[in-house]
Design an enzyme around this catalytic site. Sequence first.
Site, PDB file in Angstrom:
ATOM      1  N   GLU A 106       0.808  -1.222   0.000  1.00  0.00           N
ATOM      2  CA  GLU A 106       0.000   0.000   0.000  1.00  0.00           C
ATOM      3  C   GLU A 106       0.845   1.278   0.000  1.00  0.00           C
ATOM      4  O   GLU A 106       0.861   2.020   0.985  1.00  0.00           O
ATOM      5  CB  GLU A 106      -0.908   0.025   1.221  1.00  0.00           C
ATOM      6  CG  GLU A 106      -1.917  -1.090   1.235  1.00  0.00           C
ATOM      7  CD  GLU A 106      -2.791  -1.064   2.481  1.00  0.00           C
ATOM      8  OE1 GLU A 106      -2.399  -0.425   3.469  1.00  0.00           O
ATOM      9  OE2 GLU A 106      -3.867  -1.668   2.441  1.00  0.00           O
ATOM     10  N   GLU A 158      -6.582  -8.202   0.353  1.00  0.00           N
ATOM     11  CA  GLU A 158      -6.815  -8.167   1.802  1.00  0.00           C
ATOM     12  C   GLU A 158      -8.240  -7.731   2.083  1.00  0.00           C
ATOM     13  O   GLU A 158      -8.767  -6.830   1.424  1.00  0.00           O
ATOM     14  CB  GLU A 158      -5.928  -7.111   2.482  1.00  0.00           C
ATOM     15  CG  GLU A 158      -4.469  -7.397   2.527  1.00  0.00           C
ATOM     16  CD  GLU A 158      -3.732  -6.283   3.271  1.00  0.00           C
ATOM     17  OE1 GLU A 158      -4.335  -5.565   4.090  1.00  0.00           O
ATOM     18  OE2 GLU A 158      -2.533  -6.115   3.007  1.00  0.00           O
TER      19      GLU A 158
HETATM   20  C1  GAL Z   1      -3.947  -2.948   5.357  1.00  0.00           C
HETATM   21  C2  GAL Z   1      -2.493  -3.286   5.455  1.00  0.00           C
HETATM   22  C3  GAL Z   1      -2.266  -4.442   6.405  1.00  0.00           C
HETATM   23  C4  GAL Z   1      -3.017  -4.240   7.675  1.00  0.00           C
HETATM   24  C5  GAL Z   1      -4.445  -3.994   7.365  1.00  0.00           C
HETATM   25  C6  GAL Z   1      -5.260  -3.737   8.583  1.00  0.00           C
HETATM   26  O1  GAL Z   1      -4.195  -1.692   4.883  1.00  0.00           O
HETATM   27  O2  GAL Z   1      -1.957  -3.627   4.211  1.00  0.00           O
HETATM   28  O3  GAL Z   1      -0.895  -4.542   6.653  1.00  0.00           O
HETATM   29  O4  GAL Z   1      -2.481  -3.159   8.366  1.00  0.00           O
HETATM   30  O5  GAL Z   1      -4.568  -2.874   6.545  1.00  0.00           O
HETATM   31  O6  GAL Z   1      -6.571  -3.392   8.231  1.00  0.00           O
END
Ligand code: GAL
Length: 661
Positions: free
Chosen positions: A152, A305
């Site tokens: 990100e 994710e």
């Molecule tokens: C994402 C990030 C992860 C984790 C997650 C928590 O944005 O890539 O590492 O922090 O959020 O929601």
Amino acid sequence: MRRITDRLGGLAFGGDYNPEQWDQQVWKEDDLLMRQAGVNLATVGVFSWALLEPEEGRYDFGWLDAHLDRLHANGVAVDLATPTASPPPWFTLAHPDAMPVTPDGTRLVHGSRDTYCLAAPAYREAARRIAAALAERYGTHPALALWHVHNEYATVCWCDHTAAAFRDWLRDRHGSLEALNSAWGTAFWSQHYGAWEQVLPPRATQWHRNPGQALDFRRFWSDLALSAYREQRDAIRAHSDLPVTTNLMLPGYQNLDLWAFGREVDVVAIDHYPDAPGRGAAADTAFGADRARSFGGGRPWLLMEQGTSTVYSGDRTLGKEPGEILRHSLGHVARGSEGALFFQWRQSRAGAEQWHSAMVPHAGADSRIFREVSAVGAAVGRLGELAGSTVSAQVAVVHDADAWWALDVEGLPTTELDYHATLRGAHRALWDAGVTVDFAHPEQDLAGYRLVVAPALFLLSDAGAAGLRRYVEGGGTLLVQHAAGYVDERMQARLGGYPAAPLREALGIRVEEYRPLGRGERVTLSDGSHATAWSEALRLEGAEQLAAYTGGMLAGSPALTRNSLGAGQGWYLSTRLDDADYAALVGRLLDEVGVGPELPGLPSEVEAVRRQAPDGRRWHILLNHGDTAVPLPEPADDLLTGGRLDTLAAGGCAVLREVDR
Ligand code: GAL
């Protein structure tokens, strides 16, 4: 290049796996539980820099070898990350100049993550080196399916390295200092630059910063992030022919032009975290998924994710309701994702994200969450035949990072012109109507769409304005919303009336005066609808008035107009309608162009999307967001249950094979 789904033999299911937080006993249990849940892809190494390179130039890959071998033996493929989003403490101490500086001059230090400056040569060199070292070691490892560059790209910096890189970028863009002075309008407020060294990033100032400078800085930073991505991608490609990507975050968290990233990644990957459960989260899932698909030009993409609960929304994390994890996962798959991945596999016992949800919660495998996760794994496991299929749409919402950044500058007539909220509003009305939506860039060919909605095009380039006019002339139906085409690509106001000239011809109007409404002020239009935030005095130049303002100075003056040009129609809405009135307008436009819900005959709580394979096979993915069972228009074969289905359970999902008749 091999597709991930070929390598996996189906859709992807799994998530970020950070085994370095645990010991051997837990790893053993992980192997067992991953098999139980149907995990076939794990993202490894995202935050492992300190372990992989404990001192500058000294690598320790032994531990990672062991995990990759173990995962491979367990039938889990690996999405290997470069750890460059979180440089280790030794890096900070050796290269303090590579730490990011905030607009007010504060230099940040390690102790969190994402603490680096993309313009600092030491950081770029260290990032390229570790990416190359990983690629050299694991480029042909049999566990590997995908490369995940960084995490990100989000940190923005205002340091002296940034200032130097910004000047180089400005030289390229403007050609001369004179051109830059003219573009930014530095004749005002005595801002004229006499030498390049005088030009700075938009650091903290006494009052409003120069809008042209602010816009160019956003563009510059996005280009810089893309060049950092490319550098790592190319270092990896020297040793591996597997696809490379980076996880993009939606919508406003990263300062990136996601169209540009979409062109450079081998597969678009997004992280998606609604901040509240319920119908809003379902709509938000569709918003994120439709954007991801669009940024990749319609190619299959990947949900990299998501959470098993929502994420922090201001002051709390709200749990997802039973069934929502599956609906969100399939909501992404429905719109073209080649799988459903989570952050992270096992909830951390310690550390900064110990309260962030995971696939295996603190409570362990004997928990509702792990049972639901396993059910998602089983569902995704049955959808292998969807791999490689795509989603098409007849309606597009226009999205342009320049327009977003232009609405973020200081000194606008109101702070109520929120770019992403306006885009979401347009998408939501179409989603509520059961219509699948693409996002489109204003300069792309739009001819394939029956309806194009342009909700927040404050900045519109000459090429974009000409393209929209061409779209209408060629037979398209276009809805342009308030405050459109006010500035050009240099952030300079359009003179002689808004919006930009060729678009004015398509709309048959000329906006003469903008009149933001007061906070809380709500006006009534002649068709009974209501509106807030913004109003405009406009003249008809060929268009027909469909609704007028009813009070104040604008009483009787057009609020909603329609114009014919060539074979098409240009509609203009000069204010922000209340949600229900806006939905009615969108419904009217959909009727005019003859676009209806993906699968007619279903109540509005049921979301339906269609995926189609290159060979013509089609599937309807249905998600019931309501709490009553819904009879299907006709019984069909459901991939999830493997049987014939005639009723969709309350909160249930189905993936129906469509048959030709
Ligand atoms: C994402 C990030 C992860 C984790 C997650 C928590 O944005 O890539 O590492 O922090 O959020 O929601």
